[in-house]
Write a protein that holds these residues in place. Structure first.
Motif, PDB file in Angstrom:
ATOM      1  N   PRO A 180       1.105  -1.079   0.149  1.00 37.59           N
ATOM      2  CA  PRO A 180       0.074  -0.050  -0.086  1.00 37.59           C
ATOM      3  C   PRO A 180       1.037   1.295  -0.009  1.00 37.59           C
ATOM      4  O   PRO A 180       1.915   1.405   0.554  1.00 37.59           O
ATOM      5  CB  PRO A 180      -0.830   0.036   1.088  1.00 37.59           C
ATOM      6  CG  PRO A 180      -0.799  -1.650   1.617  1.00 37.59           C
ATOM      7  CD  PRO A 180       0.516  -2.091   1.213  1.00 37.59           C
ATOM      8  N   LEU A 181       0.476   2.348  -0.486  1.00 37.66           N
ATOM      9  CA  LEU A 181       1.175   3.642  -0.838  1.00 37.66           C
ATOM     10  C   LEU A 181       0.956   4.323   0.473  1.00 37.66           C
ATOM     11  O   LEU A 181      -0.106   4.422   1.025  1.00 37.66           O
ATOM     12  CB  LEU A 181       0.622   4.205  -2.054  1.00 37.66           C
ATOM     13  CG  LEU A 181       1.121   3.966  -3.224  1.00 37.66           C
ATOM     14  CD1 LEU A 181       0.651   4.846  -4.396  1.00 37.66           C
ATOM     15  CD2 LEU A 181       2.631   3.661  -3.510  1.00 37.66           C
ATOM     16  N   VAL A 182       1.874   5.352   0.736  1.00 35.13           N
ATOM     17  CA  VAL A 182       1.670   6.241   1.648  1.00 35.13           C
ATOM     18  C   VAL A 182       2.100   7.467   1.102  1.00 35.13           C
ATOM     19  O   VAL A 182       3.327   7.788   0.832  1.00 35.13           O
ATOM     20  CB  VAL A 182       2.375   6.123   2.989  1.00 35.13           C
ATOM     21  CG1 VAL A 182       2.474   7.271   3.800  1.00 35.13           C
ATOM     22  CG2 VAL A 182       2.394   4.950   3.721  1.00 35.13           C
ATOM     23  N   LEU A 183       1.152   8.235   0.384  1.00 33.86           N
ATOM     24  CA  LEU A 183       1.265   9.213  -0.539  1.00 33.86           C
ATOM     25  C   LEU A 183       1.110  10.733   0.417  1.00 33.86           C
ATOM     26  O   LEU A 183       0.338  10.856   1.380  1.00 33.86           O
ATOM     27  CB  LEU A 183       0.066   9.302  -1.542  1.00 33.86           C
ATOM     28  CG  LEU A 183       0.509   8.459  -2.892  1.00 33.86           C
ATOM     29  CD1 LEU A 183      -0.894   8.516  -3.517  1.00 33.86           C
ATOM     30  CD2 LEU A 183       1.355   8.950  -3.466  1.00 33.86           C
ATOM     31  N   ARG A 184       1.885  11.505  -0.069  1.00 33.49           N
ATOM     32  CA  ARG A 184       1.717  12.898   0.147  1.00 33.49           C
ATOM     33  C   ARG A 184       0.674  13.333  -0.365  1.00 33.49           C
ATOM     34  O   ARG A 184       0.253  13.048  -1.499  1.00 33.49           O
ATOM     35  CB  ARG A 184       3.217  13.851   0.066  1.00 33.49           C
ATOM     36  CG  ARG A 184       3.299  13.911  -1.524  1.00 33.49           C
ATOM     37  CD  ARG A 184       4.488  14.874  -1.518  1.00 33.49           C
ATOM     38  NE  ARG A 184       5.786  14.213  -1.308  1.00 33.49           N
ATOM     39  CZ  ARG A 184       6.937  14.775  -1.153  1.00 33.49           C
ATOM     40  NH1 ARG A 184       7.005  15.767  -1.765  1.00 33.49           N
ATOM     41  NH2 ARG A 184       7.907  14.087  -0.812  1.00 33.49           N
ATOM     42  N   ARG A 185      -0.055  14.482   0.215  1.00 30.28           N
ATOM     43  CA  ARG A 185      -1.117  15.118  -0.418  1.00 30.28           C
ATOM     44  C   ARG A 185      -0.862  15.863  -1.598  1.00 30.28           C
ATOM     45  O   ARG A 185       0.288  16.221  -1.974  1.00 30.28           O
ATOM     46  CB  ARG A 185      -1.834  16.390   0.496  1.00 30.28           C
ATOM     47  CG  ARG A 185      -3.062  16.561   0.015  1.00 30.28           C
ATOM     48  CD  ARG A 185      -3.968  17.478   1.225  1.00 30.28           C
ATOM     49  NE  ARG A 185      -5.189  18.131   0.659  1.00 30.28           N
ATOM     50  CZ  ARG A 185      -5.893  18.603   1.566  1.00 30.28           C
ATOM     51  NH1 ARG A 185      -5.748  18.732   2.720  1.00 30.28           N
ATOM     52  NH2 ARG A 185      -6.941  18.919   0.995  1.00 30.28           N
ATOM     53  N   ALA A 186      -1.883  15.733  -2.640  1.00 30.19           N
ATOM     54  CA  ALA A 186      -1.499  16.774  -3.932  1.00 30.19           C
ATOM     55  C   ALA A 186      -1.151  18.058  -3.605  1.00 30.19           C
ATOM     56  O   ALA A 186      -1.726  18.856  -2.672  1.00 30.19           O
ATOM     57  CB  ALA A 186      -2.772  16.422  -4.953  1.00 30.19           C
ATOM     58  N   GLN A 187      -0.060  18.455  -4.376  1.00 24.99           N
ATOM     59  CA  GLN A 187       0.273  19.901  -4.126  1.00 24.99           C
ATOM     60  C   GLN A 187      -0.340  21.063  -5.016  1.00 24.99           C
ATOM     61  O   GLN A 187      -0.819  20.716  -6.238  1.00 24.99           O
ATOM     62  CB  GLN A 187       1.807  19.926  -4.207  1.00 24.99           C
ATOM     63  CG  GLN A 187       2.564  18.809  -3.390  1.00 24.99           C
ATOM     64  CD  GLN A 187       2.159  19.221  -1.809  1.00 24.99           C
ATOM     65  OE1 GLN A 187       2.413  20.225  -1.390  1.00 24.99           O
ATOM     66  NE2 GLN A 187       1.926  18.162  -0.976  1.00 24.99           N
ATOM     67  N   ARG A 188      -0.077  22.246  -4.774  1.00 27.44           N
ATOM     68  CA  ARG A 188      -0.389  23.431  -5.689  1.00 27.44           C
ATOM     69  C   ARG A 188       1.038  23.769  -6.048  1.00 27.44           C
ATOM     70  O   ARG A 188       0.976  24.804  -6.945  1.00 27.44           O
ATOM     71  CB  ARG A 188      -0.996  24.646  -4.753  1.00 27.44           C
ATOM     72  CG  ARG A 188      -2.548  24.152  -4.262  1.00 27.44           C
ATOM     73  CD  ARG A 188      -3.270  25.451  -3.706  1.00 27.44           C
ATOM     74  NE  ARG A 188      -4.522  25.166  -3.344  1.00 27.44           N
ATOM     75  CZ  ARG A 188      -5.731  25.077  -4.303  1.00 27.44           C
ATOM     76  NH1 ARG A 188      -5.495  25.298  -5.402  1.00 27.44           N
ATOM     77  NH2 ARG A 188      -6.873  24.791  -3.600  1.00 27.44           N
ATOM     78  N   SER A 189       2.009  23.158  -5.807  1.00 26.69           N
ATOM     79  CA  SER A 189       3.288  23.676  -6.535  1.00 26.69           C
ATOM     80  C   SER A 189       3.938  22.338  -6.713  1.00 26.69           C
ATOM     81  O   SER A 189       3.777  21.405  -6.366  1.00 26.69           O
ATOM     82  CB  SER A 189       4.141  24.665  -5.506  1.00 26.69           C
ATOM     83  OG  SER A 189       4.582  23.804  -4.367  1.00 26.69           O
ATOM     84  N   LEU A 190       5.032  22.480  -7.581  1.00 23.81           N
ATOM     85  CA  LEU A 190       5.931  21.437  -8.041  1.00 23.81           C
ATOM     86  C   LEU A 190       7.462  21.524  -7.675  1.00 23.81           C
ATOM     87  O   LEU A 190       7.796  22.555  -8.025  1.00 23.81           O
ATOM     88  CB  LEU A 190       5.748  21.266  -9.376  1.00 23.81           C
ATOM     89  CG  LEU A 190       4.462  20.530  -9.964  1.00 23.81           C
ATOM     90  CD1 LEU A 190       4.534  20.091 -11.543  1.00 23.81           C
ATOM     91  CD2 LEU A 190       4.215  19.001  -9.285  1.00 23.81           C
ATOM     92  N   ASN A 191       8.005  20.496  -7.134  1.00 20.96           N
ATOM     93  CA  ASN A 191       9.334  20.565  -6.924  1.00 20.96           C
ATOM     94  C   ASN A 191       9.919  19.401  -7.761  1.00 20.96           C
ATOM     95  O   ASN A 191       9.645  18.255  -7.565  1.00 20.96           O
ATOM     96  CB  ASN A 191       9.742  20.135  -5.434  1.00 20.96           C
ATOM     97  CG  ASN A 191       9.180  21.439  -4.381  1.00 20.96           C
ATOM     98  OD1 ASN A 191       9.321  22.437  -4.997  1.00 20.96           O
ATOM     99  ND2 ASN A 191       9.335  21.085  -3.283  1.00 20.96           N
ATOM    100  N   ILE A 192      10.939  19.776  -8.879  1.00 22.37           N
ATOM    101  CA  ILE A 192      11.255  18.969  -9.748  1.00 22.37           C
ATOM    102  C   ILE A 192      13.071  18.874  -9.666  1.00 22.37           C
ATOM    103  O   ILE A 192      13.397  19.957  -9.687  1.00 22.37           O
ATOM    104  CB  ILE A 192      11.090  19.265 -11.193  1.00 22.37           C
ATOM    105  CG1 ILE A 192       9.516  19.663 -11.384  1.00 22.37           C
ATOM    106  CG2 ILE A 192      11.519  18.319 -12.259  1.00 22.37           C
ATOM    107  CD1 ILE A 192       9.050  20.669 -12.245  1.00 22.37           C
ATOM    108  N   LEU A 193      13.386  17.709  -9.756  1.00 20.52           N
ATOM    109  CA  LEU A 193      14.955  17.325  -9.795  1.00 20.52           C
ATOM    110  C   LEU A 193      15.285  16.944 -11.097  1.00 20.52           C
ATOM    111  O   LEU A 193      14.866  15.759 -11.385  1.00 20.52           O
ATOM    112  CB  LEU A 193      15.340  16.733  -8.482  1.00 20.52           C
ATOM    113  CG  LEU A 193      17.027  16.314  -8.476  1.00 20.52           C
ATOM    114  CD1 LEU A 193      17.835  17.746  -8.557  1.00 20.52           C
ATOM    115  CD2 LEU A 193      17.084  15.422  -7.197  1.00 20.52           C
ATOM    116  N   LEU A 194      16.191  17.513 -11.751  1.00 14.65           N
ATOM    117  CA  LEU A 194      16.615  16.890 -13.366  1.00 14.65           C
ATOM    118  C   LEU A 194      18.119  16.479 -12.845  1.00 14.65           C
ATOM    119  O   LEU A 194      18.841  17.391 -12.533  1.00 14.65           O
ATOM    120  CB  LEU A 194      16.658  18.195 -14.282  1.00 14.65           C
ATOM    121  CG  LEU A 194      17.415  17.475 -15.402  1.00 14.65           C
ATOM    122  CD1 LEU A 194      16.396  16.492 -16.130  1.00 14.65           C
ATOM    123  CD2 LEU A 194      17.015  18.956 -16.548  1.00 14.65           C
TER     124      LEU A 194
END
Length: 543
Positions: A180-194
């Motif tokens: 089963p997943l333990v998900l963080r809540r959907a966000q209003r911002s995005l953090n992206i690591l390239l």
């Protein structure tokens, strides 16, 4: 949007154990999830010799590194021309490549959607159409020899959109036997690591020519997508960080310093038994199994691999090694979503895809729709009879709803939810009745309970629900309680179950399990979610 709000049609394929070694092999195809009770159907389907031959010839023409065909599948094929394969329509001349692409797509659909499965799928599509929402379609392939097939190109008939391009579908692959997943809540911002890997691979790992990748150009173009997107009103706050050729320790430290929602790798990849290989730097190679430990610990939601072979299984002799692609390995370890390429992809194609995909994500689309939009871009730029649009493969965890972002604010009028003021009454006479769900033995005013507001209470482990139930056997979006109004009668309350393990309801002293069903609730009824060992909850009505 919660996964329970969209009708879902989940389909599984597995080899029949009684038919192992038979030629042609037999498979079971059954519906794991459908939006109506009668949709859970099952059928046995022998492997199609014409489909095996179409796949063999498709690989010989399109694949950079064709996989060995399973002996059981290869035995039913022959070396005849593609012109001898069944064709539904031959009303106009087509190029050999177009014919190959279309024939395989048509036969994949005919084999997958036939008999009872076809009827169940059609009924599910009708339900979604009636609700004016897309149907979420997920394919769980439990036969390793069938995973390399490009199921995304399956199409019902000439002139109709392929499975992964249809606007009324949200298509992805999934896999079973996951935690089963333990998900963080959907966000209003995005953090992206390239993460930019080694631009060129030489030596034994360069199974095909390894061109020098324009990775710096990719980083600049992706950053520009978020800074100057096509519709600034749709853009979201973001943080875009770039890590160039890191060591494993540097990558781990960066992911621990900052919470990232998207991990994006651009560079070279190769197949290997433990989840493939990524070439981060001169001396740093990372397997999918090793990367999974880092991403799960950091709670990354989506991993994207803009590299060759990320969704390709490794092989030993004539057999594909199960769960050996980086995409599947990440999902089995608990990463909610993984997007990778099934075969080799050219640098220009990869740049076109990832740029369009990032733009769609920035506009708030679910991951499935963002992949479809980027796939359409590849088809437009590099044509239907070229393999570029067939390469992306998306895997989603069975419990993940595919949304990275909350609905952006402010909402347009047609997006705004309907809300009822707390002190309003929808009846002209009679007392106002409130509904509560509280731990058994506590009062209706207990702070650990939940109050039904606006006629709907969603229950589950996800923080998006009105009633958050933090038990491991509870699904992310487990169930919902709905108030129904009947003229000249008191409102009734119904619990609808959407979960993996069901809901237990105590009626007249006996426990009854409901699974993907509805049950009418009465005041005082006791409920347990997911397991008989779970916390007992009491449904209450009070003035």
């Amino acid at each position: 949007m919660l996964s329970s709000q969209l009708p879902s049609f989940n389909l599984a394929i597995a080899p029949l154990k009684t038919a192992q070694g038979s030629c042609p092999p037999d498979y079971a195809i059954w519906v794991l999830q459908a939006p109506y009770t009668g949709g859970y159907v099952h059928q046995d389907c022998p492997w199609s010799s014409s489909l095996g031959e179409a796949w063999q010839q498709w690989q010989q023409f399109f694949a950079v590194n064709p996989l060995p065909l399973s002996p059981a599948l290869a035995a039913v094929g022959s070396s005849t021309s593609i012109d001898h394969l069944p064709d539904l329509e031959q009303s106009w001349p087509r190029s050999h490549s177009s014919r190959l692409m279309q024939e395989l797509g048509l036969q994949l659909w005919q084999w997958l959607f036939s008999g009872a499965v076809e009827a169940s799928f059609a009924q599910s599509q009708g339900i979604a159409l009636g609700r004016e929402v897309p149907l979420r379609l997920r394919l769980d392939i439990r036969a390793s020899e069938l995973i390399p097939l490009p199921w995304e190109i399956a199409q019902p008939r000439i002139g109709k959109a392929a499975l992964a391009l249809a606007p009324q579908l949200l298509f992805s692959r999934t896999t079973c036997d996951v935690d089963p997943l333990v998900l963080r809540r959907a966000q209003r911002s995005l953090n992206i690591l390239l993460v930019l890997g080694k631009p060129q691979v030489e030596g034994d790992w360069a199974s095909v020519s390894s061109p020098l990748l324009a990775l710096d150009d990719e980083a600049q173009r992706l950053r520009a997508v978020f800074e100057t997107g096509p519709s600034t009103s749709c853009q979201v706050p973001y943080q875009f960080d770039v890590l160039m050729q890191p060591t494993a320790a540097e990558l781990t430290q960066q992911l621990q310093r900052q919470d990232y929602h998207i991990f994006l790798y651009a560079g070279h990849g190769a197949t290997a038994p433990d989840g493939g290989l990524l070439f981060l730097g001169e001396e740093t190679r990372l397997s999918g199994t090793e990367l999974a430990q880092i991403l799960v610990r950091s709670q990354v939601t989506l991993a994207v691999f803009n590299a060759c072979w990320g969704a390709q299984l490794d092989s030993h002799g004539d057999h594909c090694i199960p769960r050996s692609s980086v995409a599947e390995v990440l999902l089995h370890h608990g990463v909610p979503a993984a997007l990778a390429m099934r075969d080799a992809i050219a640098d220009t194609e990869a740049l076109s895809f990832i740029e369009e995909f990032a733009g769609a994500i920035a506009q708030g689309h679910p991951i499935e729709r963002a992949v479809a939009i980027a796939r359409q871009q590849l088809l437009t730029l590099y044509k239907f009879n070229q393999p570029a649009w067939t390469l992306p493969v998306l895997y989603l965890h069975p419990e993940f709803d595919g949304y990275l972002l909350e609905t952006p604010s402010p909402l347009s009028p047609d997006q705004m939810p309907t809300e009822l003021p707390e002190d309003a009454s929808t009846t002209l006479k009679g007392p106002q009745i409130n509904a509560y769900l509280t731990p058994q033995g506590s009062s209706a005013s207990s702070k650990s309970g939940f109050k039904l507001r606006g006629g709907l209470m969603r229950l589950g482990r996800s923080q998006e629900n009105e009633g958050v139930l933090e038990e491991p056997w509870v699904s992310q979006h487990h169930a919902e309680i709905v108030r129904r109004h009947v003229p000249q009668q008191s409102p009734s309350y119904v619990l609808r179950d959407f979960s993996r393990y069901g809901t237990l309801v105590q009626q007249e002293g006996d426990w009854r399990k409901i699974h993907h069903q509805e049950v009418v609730l009465t005041s005082g009824m006791i409920l347990k979610f997911g397991s008989s060992q779970g916390q007992p909850w009491q449904f209450r009505l009070a003035e």
